[in-house]
Each structure stands twice: as C-alpha cells, then as structure tokens.
Design a protein around this motif. Structure first.
Motif, short mmCIF file in Angstrom:
data_model
loop_
_atom_site.label_atom_id
_atom_site.label_comp_id
_atom_site.label_asym_id
_atom_site.label_seq_id
_atom_site.Cartn_x
_atom_site.Cartn_y
_atom_site.Cartn_z
N SER A 1 0.83 -1.20 0.00
CA SER A 1 0.00 0.00 0.00
C SER A 1 0.86 1.25 0.00
O SER A 1 1.95 1.27 0.61
CB SER A 1 -0.89 0.01 1.25
OG SER A 1 -1.51 1.25 1.44
N CYS A 2 0.36 2.30 -0.67
CA CYS A 2 1.08 3.57 -0.61
C CYS A 2 1.06 4.15 0.79
O CYS A 2 1.83 5.09 1.08
CB CYS A 2 0.47 4.56 -1.60
SG CYS A 2 -1.21 5.11 -1.21
N SER A 3 0.24 3.60 1.68
CA SER A 3 0.19 4.10 3.05
C SER A 3 1.49 3.84 3.81
O SER A 3 1.71 4.45 4.87
CB SER A 3 -0.99 3.48 3.82
OG SER A 3 -0.81 2.09 3.99
N VAL A 4 2.37 3.00 3.28
CA VAL A 4 3.67 2.80 3.94
C VAL A 4 4.46 4.10 3.96
O VAL A 4 5.34 4.28 4.80
CB VAL A 4 4.50 1.66 3.29
CG1 VAL A 4 3.75 0.34 3.35
CG2 VAL A 4 4.92 2.00 1.87
N ASN A 5 4.15 5.03 3.04
CA ASN A 5 4.86 6.31 2.99
C ASN A 5 4.24 7.37 3.88
O ASN A 5 4.77 8.49 3.96
CB ASN A 5 4.89 6.83 1.55
CG ASN A 5 5.60 5.90 0.60
OD1 ASN A 5 5.04 5.47 -0.40
ND2 ASN A 5 6.85 5.56 0.91
N GLY A 6 3.11 7.06 4.53
CA GLY A 6 2.47 8.05 5.38
C GLY A 6 2.06 9.28 4.59
O GLY A 6 1.63 9.18 3.44
N THR A 7 2.20 10.44 5.20
CA THR A 7 1.91 11.69 4.50
C THR A 7 3.16 12.10 3.73
O THR A 7 4.17 12.47 4.34
CB THR A 7 1.55 12.81 5.51
OG1 THR A 7 0.40 12.39 6.26
CG2 THR A 7 1.25 14.10 4.79
N PRO A 8 3.13 12.01 2.40
CA PRO A 8 4.36 12.27 1.64
C PRO A 8 4.75 13.74 1.67
O PRO A 8 3.90 14.63 1.57
CB PRO A 8 3.99 11.81 0.22
CG PRO A 8 2.51 11.94 0.15
CD PRO A 8 2.00 11.65 1.54
#
Length: 331
Positions: free
Chosen positions: A121-128
C-alpha cells in the motif's frame, strides 16, 4: 519447469482486488487456485477458479494446496485493511497480516514456491513530503495497518537474502471501479472509501456523503488522491508474476496513474454517471488525512512494462453500473 507453467496460488482471491486479479490471470491463460477464509470474500466472485476455504496461517493446508495444484507462484492479498480498526485492535493486524504472512511464506518455500507478489500500500509512505511519490520516498507508516504492510515488505526482503524467494511488493494507491462487464465489483458493506460512499449517497436516498474538509491548499479545497481502476491493478499483478518468472529481482513498485483527482472531481464524475448530483455535507477535516498524494508511475513502466490504461471516468462509470445493479438485486 518455468514458474509460469505452474499454478498461481491467490490468497484473498475472493475479495475485491483479488477476484479481479484471478480473472485477469485466467484470461492470461494461467491456472489459479484461490485460498480465502470468506470472512470478507464472496464465493461467487471467484467465478471459474478452484476455491479452498481456509486460513493463510494453516501451514498444512497451504502445503497441501500447493502440492495438489502444482503451485509455482503466489499472489498474496489476504489481510485486514481497516485503518481505524488497526489502531483499536492492533494484535489482530500483527497476527494476521504479519505473523500470518510468515506462516504462509514458510509453507510456500517448503513447497518450492519462490515467486511472491505482495499486496502492499502507498500508506507505507504516510503523509508524503513530495508529490508525485517515488519508490524511494521515506517509509513512515501512520497506522498499525500501514506498519503491517511495511513490515511484510521488509520480511520479504530478508527472505530474499536468506532463501531463493524473490518478491514484488505492489504499493497500491486508491483502487476503485468494477469489471467492465459488470460481473464483479466492490462490496460496499464495510468500505470506507470515497467512491463506494459516493455511490451509496447517490443510489440510496436515505443518506448523504460527508466531505471531510474543503479548505485545504488545493485548487478546489478538497483532498487529492490517485485513483486506479481495479482492472489496471489486476494487470499489474499479472505483469509482476511475468517479471519474477523472467528472473526479476525483489523490488517494490508504486501502482497508480500519476494523476491526482480531488474529492470534488470524484463527485462531479459520479454526478455525470448517475445523471444527478451526489448529496453531501462538509464535515471537519479528519486527523491524519494527507492533503494530496499521487504516484510517480514511471518505475512500474520501466520494471514491469505496466502503465494504467483507464482514468477517473472509467472508474466511476463502472463503479456506478456495478453498485446500481447490486441495489436493483437487493444486495
């Protein structure tokens, strides 16, 4: 034997993205077997693939399934994915998403399965901090769910250092839409995603959509996300398996369109599909919502030969047709 000659085991293959991927694999001529607990999956979504009902933590079952069906590759979707719940019941996510994946991988390795495509998931990057988001953006999860995905990526990396396992971790952006023939789509019962909620608001006359904040620093004041059609996402899994079969190295890949769409963009597209406006109210901002996040998709093109074919119009049109058909069937 080339791993493409064997069967693909798809865990969570009765779920939303899993069932679309099973269908794409079958259309590509691949043999498939699905392992799903059916806690959230739907038996009928699997269509023509064999379905084994069970848990990824049942190593004897995984081993027997691999041996019986001649499994050579794995696509791993099976995971809990509710961000809020993960913060309230973290152990559920550590046990299933993390420890369960270790049990699954051990059983697969013991059965000679070394190619794994993982649903990350792109959520691994948190708030980019920077958009578009590249694969080398900092890993900074902001929920237990996102941390569980980041952990599995690292676990797969280290399996690659200590065994013959190779993996592709696909970091999805916002999966949406339904099959173009209307046969399978997203079950909106538990979904907290914008597009199914917008569909509920326009199709069910007893509710309104909450738009969380219209005062962000964006062109129209609402949050911006990268929406990817589920059919494109399914194709990324097929191409990832091809990449691994050709000897590709372990990697993580962003899977998005590279185009940011605002909440209001989605509502306008939904209104166009439905022929009527979406009823909504402005609500306070939610804590932790990034202002904007969208993918830089060029690495996926270079590495997998994949790029998105569809945009927001196709996503919303297919989603509307699917959800309307389900309402008409009383589901």
């Amino acid at each position: 034997m080339n791993s493409l000659d064997g069967t693909v085991l798809v865990t969570g293959g009765a779920g939303y993205i899993g069932s679309h991927t099973v269908r794409s694999l079958r259309e590509a001529g691949r043999d498939v077997v699905v392992l799903d607990s059916l806690e959230f999956g739907r038996r009928e979504a699997v269509i023509d693939a064999p379905l084994v009902v069970g848990d990824i933590r049942d190593q004897d079952l995984v081993t027997a399934t691999c041996n019986e069906h001649g499994v050579t590759q794995l696509v791993h979707f099976a995971a809990y994915k509710a961000v809020g719940e993960s913060m309230e019941q973290p152990a559920r996510y550590w046990r299933n998403n993390v420890a369960g994946t270790v049990d699954l991988v051990e059983a697969c390795l013991a059965s000679g399965v070394n190619d794994i495509v993982f649903s990350s998931s792109c959520s691994v990057n948190g708030t980019p901090a920077v958009n578009p988001v590249t694969e080398d953006a900092p890993i900074q999860p902001e929920s237990v769910y996102a941390e569980s995905k980041a952990m599995v990526e690292r676990i797969l990396y280290w399996y690659g250092q200590t065994s013959d396992l190779r993996s592709v971790s696909l970091r999805y952006f916002n999966a949406a839409g339904a099959s173009f023939d209307g046969r399978i789509g997203e079950d909106w019962t538990h979904s907290q995603n914008l597009i199914p909620l917008a569909m509920k608001a326009v199709l069910l006359k007893d509710r309104r959509l909450s738009v969380f904040g219209d005062d962000y620093d964006t062109p129209d004041g609402t949050c911006i996300r990268d929406y990817i059609h589920v059919a494109d996402l399914a194709d990324a899994h097929v191409k990832s398996l091809d990449y691994l079969a050709a000897g590709g190295a372990t990697t993580a890949v962003n899977v998005g369109t590279g185009i940011g769409s605002s909440v209001y963009d989605v509502l306008e597209a939904t209104a166009a599909a439905a022929g009527e406006p979406v009823p909504y109210d402005i609500a306070p901002r939610r804590a932790g919502d990034p202002v904007a996040t969208f993918a830089e998709p060029s690495y996926a093109q270079r590495t997998l030969g994949w790029s998105a074919q569809y945009g927001l119009t196709e996503i919303v049109d297919t989603a509307y047709a699917w959800h309307k058909s389900q309402v008409e069937l009383g589901r």
